[in-house]
Scaffold this motif. Sequence first.
Motif, PDB file in Angstrom:
ATOM      1  N   HIS A  54       0.827  -1.198   0.000  1.00 34.35           N
ATOM      2  CA  HIS A  54       0.000   0.000   0.000  1.00 34.35           C
ATOM      3  C   HIS A  54       0.864   1.251   0.000  1.00 34.35           C
ATOM      4  O   HIS A  54       0.638   2.179  -0.774  1.00 34.35           O
ATOM      5  CB  HIS A  54      -0.942   0.012   1.205  1.00 34.35           C
ATOM      6  CG  HIS A  54      -1.727   1.273   1.321  1.00 34.35           C
ATOM      7  ND1 HIS A  54      -1.532   2.168   2.350  1.00 34.35           N
ATOM      8  CD2 HIS A  54      -2.672   1.808   0.526  1.00 34.35           C
ATOM      9  CE1 HIS A  54      -2.342   3.198   2.171  1.00 34.35           C
ATOM     10  NE2 HIS A  54      -3.051   3.010   1.085  1.00 34.35           N
ATOM     11  N   GLU A  55       1.893   1.235   0.839  1.00 31.91           N
ATOM     12  CA  GLU A  55       2.826   2.366   0.875  1.00 31.91           C
ATOM     13  C   GLU A  55       3.455   2.623  -0.487  1.00 31.91           C
ATOM     14  O   GLU A  55       3.651   3.766  -0.896  1.00 31.91           O
ATOM     15  CB  GLU A  55       3.947   2.092   1.879  1.00 31.91           C
ATOM     16  CG  GLU A  55       3.582   2.394   3.323  1.00 31.91           C
ATOM     17  CD  GLU A  55       4.660   1.897   4.273  1.00 31.91           C
ATOM     18  OE1 GLU A  55       5.824   1.763   3.831  1.00 31.91           O
ATOM     19  OE2 GLU A  55       4.326   1.610   5.447  1.00 31.91           O
ATOM     20  N   LYS A  56       3.804   1.534  -1.146  1.00 32.32           N
ATOM     21  CA  LYS A  56       4.455   1.641  -2.452  1.00 32.32           C
ATOM     22  C   LYS A  56       3.497   2.073  -3.554  1.00 32.32           C
ATOM     23  O   LYS A  56       3.909   2.352  -4.671  1.00 32.32           O
ATOM     24  CB  LYS A  56       5.033   0.282  -2.860  1.00 32.32           C
ATOM     25  CG  LYS A  56       6.264  -0.151  -2.152  1.00 32.32           C
ATOM     26  CD  LYS A  56       6.867  -1.329  -2.918  1.00 32.32           C
ATOM     27  CE  LYS A  56       7.920  -2.060  -2.121  1.00 32.32           C
ATOM     28  NZ  LYS A  56       8.373  -3.295  -2.825  1.00 32.32           N
ATOM     29  N   GLY A  57       2.208   2.024  -3.240  1.00 35.52           N
ATOM     30  CA  GLY A  57       1.237   2.375  -4.263  1.00 35.52           C
ATOM     31  C   GLY A  57       0.807   1.203  -5.127  1.00 35.52           C
ATOM     32  O   GLY A  57       0.190   1.374  -6.177  1.00 35.52           O
ATOM     33  N   LEU A  58       1.103  -0.002  -4.652  1.00 34.87           N
ATOM     34  CA  LEU A  58       0.688  -1.174  -5.415  1.00 34.87           C
ATOM     35  C   LEU A  58      -0.739  -1.582  -5.092  1.00 34.87           C
ATOM     36  O   LEU A  58      -1.411  -2.217  -5.889  1.00 34.87           O
ATOM     37  CB  LEU A  58       1.633  -2.351  -5.130  1.00 34.87           C
ATOM     38  CG  LEU A  58       3.079  -2.197  -5.589  1.00 34.87           C
ATOM     39  CD1 LEU A  58       3.938  -3.370  -5.113  1.00 34.87           C
ATOM     40  CD2 LEU A  58       3.130  -2.095  -7.112  1.00 34.87           C
ATOM     41  N   LEU A  59      -1.186  -1.215  -3.885  1.00 33.99           N
ATOM     42  CA  LEU A  59      -2.545  -1.548  -3.473  1.00 33.99           C
ATOM     43  C   LEU A  59      -3.271  -0.293  -3.002  1.00 33.99           C
ATOM     44  O   LEU A  59      -2.671   0.611  -2.443  1.00 33.99           O
ATOM     45  CB  LEU A  59      -2.523  -2.565  -2.320  1.00 33.99           C
ATOM     46  CG  LEU A  59      -1.909  -3.935  -2.541  1.00 33.99           C
ATOM     47  CD1 LEU A  59      -2.105  -4.801  -1.299  1.00 33.99           C
ATOM     48  CD2 LEU A  59      -2.509  -4.620  -3.765  1.00 33.99           C
ATOM     49  N   LYS A  60      -4.567  -0.299  -3.235  1.00 35.01           N
ATOM     50  CA  LYS A  60      -5.416   0.720  -2.637  1.00 35.01           C
ATOM     51  C   LYS A  60      -6.070   0.083  -1.427  1.00 35.01           C
ATOM     52  O   LYS A  60      -6.195  -1.144  -1.362  1.00 35.01           O
ATOM     53  CB  LYS A  60      -6.532   1.116  -3.624  1.00 35.01           C
ATOM     54  CG  LYS A  60      -6.069   1.965  -4.778  1.00 35.01           C
ATOM     55  CD  LYS A  60      -7.222   2.347  -5.677  1.00 35.01           C
ATOM     56  CE  LYS A  60      -7.646   1.161  -6.564  1.00 35.01           C
ATOM     57  NZ  LYS A  60      -8.479   1.564  -7.720  1.00 35.01           N
ATOM     58  N   ARG A  61      -6.505   0.875  -0.488  1.00 32.29           N
ATOM     59  CA  ARG A  61      -7.243   0.246   0.596  1.00 32.29           C
ATOM     60  C   ARG A  61      -8.331   1.150   1.144  1.00 32.29           C
ATOM     61  O   ARG A  61      -8.237   2.378   1.140  1.00 32.29           O
ATOM     62  CB  ARG A  61      -6.323  -0.208   1.721  1.00 32.29           C
ATOM     63  CG  ARG A  61      -5.804   0.900   2.582  1.00 32.29           C
ATOM     64  CD  ARG A  61      -5.035   0.335   3.754  1.00 32.29           C
ATOM     65  NE  ARG A  61      -4.277   1.387   4.409  1.00 32.29           N
ATOM     66  CZ  ARG A  61      -3.402   1.173   5.382  1.00 32.29           C
ATOM     67  NH1 ARG A  61      -3.167  -0.057   5.796  1.00 32.29           N
ATOM     68  NH2 ARG A  61      -2.761   2.170   5.939  1.00 32.29           N
ATOM     69  N   ASP A  62      -9.343   0.484   1.631  1.00 30.91           N
ATOM     70  CA  ASP A  62     -10.484   1.160   2.224  1.00 30.91           C
ATOM     71  C   ASP A  62     -10.441   0.901   3.720  1.00 30.91           C
ATOM     72  O   ASP A  62     -10.577  -0.229   4.179  1.00 30.91           O
ATOM     73  CB  ASP A  62     -11.760   0.559   1.609  1.00 30.91           C
ATOM     74  CG  ASP A  62     -13.014   1.125   2.255  1.00 30.91           C
ATOM     75  OD1 ASP A  62     -12.899   1.841   3.266  1.00 30.91           O
ATOM     76  OD2 ASP A  62     -14.106   0.813   1.746  1.00 30.91           O
ATOM     77  N   THR A  63     -10.228   1.969   4.493  1.00 35.87           N
ATOM     78  CA  THR A  63     -10.060   1.808   5.938  1.00 35.87           C
ATOM     79  C   THR A  63     -11.300   2.254   6.705  1.00 35.87           C
ATOM     80  O   THR A  63     -11.242   2.494   7.906  1.00 35.87           O
ATOM     81  CB  THR A  63      -8.859   2.649   6.434  1.00 35.87           C
ATOM     82  OG1 THR A  63      -9.094   4.024   6.095  1.00 35.87           O
ATOM     83  CG2 THR A  63      -7.582   2.190   5.796  1.00 35.87           C
ATOM     84  N   GLU A  71      -7.272  -3.622  -2.552  1.00 35.27           N
ATOM     85  CA  GLU A  71      -7.552  -3.813  -3.962  1.00 35.27           C
ATOM     86  C   GLU A  71      -6.282  -3.468  -4.745  1.00 35.27           C
ATOM     87  O   GLU A  71      -5.524  -2.592  -4.334  1.00 35.27           O
ATOM     88  CB  GLU A  71      -8.673  -2.839  -4.363  1.00 35.27           C
ATOM     89  CG  GLU A  71      -9.295  -3.116  -5.696  1.00 35.27           C
ATOM     90  CD  GLU A  71     -10.412  -2.095  -5.962  1.00 35.27           C
ATOM     91  OE1 GLU A  71     -10.835  -1.979  -7.117  1.00 35.27           O
ATOM     92  OE2 GLU A  71     -10.833  -1.405  -4.996  1.00 35.27           O
ATOM     93  N   ALA A  72      -6.050  -4.121  -5.846  1.00 32.87           N
ATOM     94  CA  ALA A  72      -4.868  -3.818  -6.653  1.00 32.87           C
ATOM     95  C   ALA A  72      -4.944  -2.396  -7.179  1.00 32.87           C
ATOM     96  O   ALA A  72      -6.006  -1.935  -7.584  1.00 32.87           O
ATOM     97  CB  ALA A  72      -4.753  -4.797  -7.808  1.00 32.87           C
ATOM     98  N   ALA A  73      -3.819  -1.707  -7.153  1.00 31.74           N
ATOM     99  CA  ALA A  73      -3.788  -0.332  -7.643  1.00 31.74           C
ATOM    100  C   ALA A  73      -3.128  -0.252  -9.007  1.00 31.74           C
ATOM    101  O   ALA A  73      -3.158   0.785  -9.655  1.00 31.74           O
ATOM    102  CB  ALA A  73      -3.059   0.562  -6.659  1.00 31.74           C
TER     103      ALA A  73
END
Lengths: 130, 130
Positions: A54-63, A71-73
Amino acid sequence: MSTAKNNKPTESELEILGILWEKGAGTVREVHEVLEKSKDAGYTTTLKLMQIMHEKGLLKRDTSSKTHVYEAAISQESTQQQLLTRMIDTVFNGSATQLVMQALGNHRSSQEELDMIKQYLNTIEEQQKK
Amino acid sequence: MSTAKNNKPTESELEILGILWEKGAGTVREVHEVLEKSKDAGYTTTLKLMQIMHEKGLLKRDTSSKTHVYEAAISQESTQQQLLTRMIDTVFNGSATQLVMQALGNHRSSQEELDMIKQYLNTIEEQQKK
DNA sequence: ATTTGTTTACGAAAATATTCGTAGATCAAT
DNA sequence: ATTGATCTACGAATATTTTCGTAAACAAAT
């Protein structure tokens, strides 16, 4: 240059992306459960991995809820493309054709699939005529 | 299970294998010279890498003269196969067809190559009829 | 025989990737 | 409100991969 994609996923990260591309979206637990089948690692390992992604921007997330949903970004297609290119370059002497034939030769395809590929080849030929 | 092949090559190791598969055989210096074009690393780095690869059984070497001559110890085909399988598995939803079409779509192929592939498809179909 | 350039061997630093323990938050059920 | 289950955050240990400095061997040329 839309979403950050200059970070090439590691081996483990690819596995997680693969799972999410199939599922569409999922929690750490869900991903972990799939992962466990082929690998053995603890739950927090999967969690940490997904946080990093997520930090790297590979995943999106809903918190919005306690249990986060990831989810894949990055798109499956562009990732496939990058990997294919690199692979063709380093291991297939730069020849996509060689890769295609190798893939066809050793991975059984049904008649339907072969037909689909043939049809696709025709499409490509048409495009090239123009 | 002829020669040790249970060691999957790393990214850097693959680059070296790629070079040696093309050259057939070569010294550290020769490999390094090719490598330099796409990467920047010192000579001893390449040397060390190739020594490790030899230990792992990925490379053979001839030490009869002062300057050692290296050669790939694992076949290009089997390596391609392993990589393809893993890639199809994790990134292409297990579908070789998907990989083939993606490769065809984005890597320009000449008419000759397309013909070759078509012909190969026919061969496969023939085999399956039997 | 000394210098110069090239080579291997070795060890260890640096960079990356993977793994997991522990603590604190949250929530549902008792 | 206490217990128990589940979750995130964080930090740090491990493991793996990549990099390179340094020394010793060797050979060719001076």
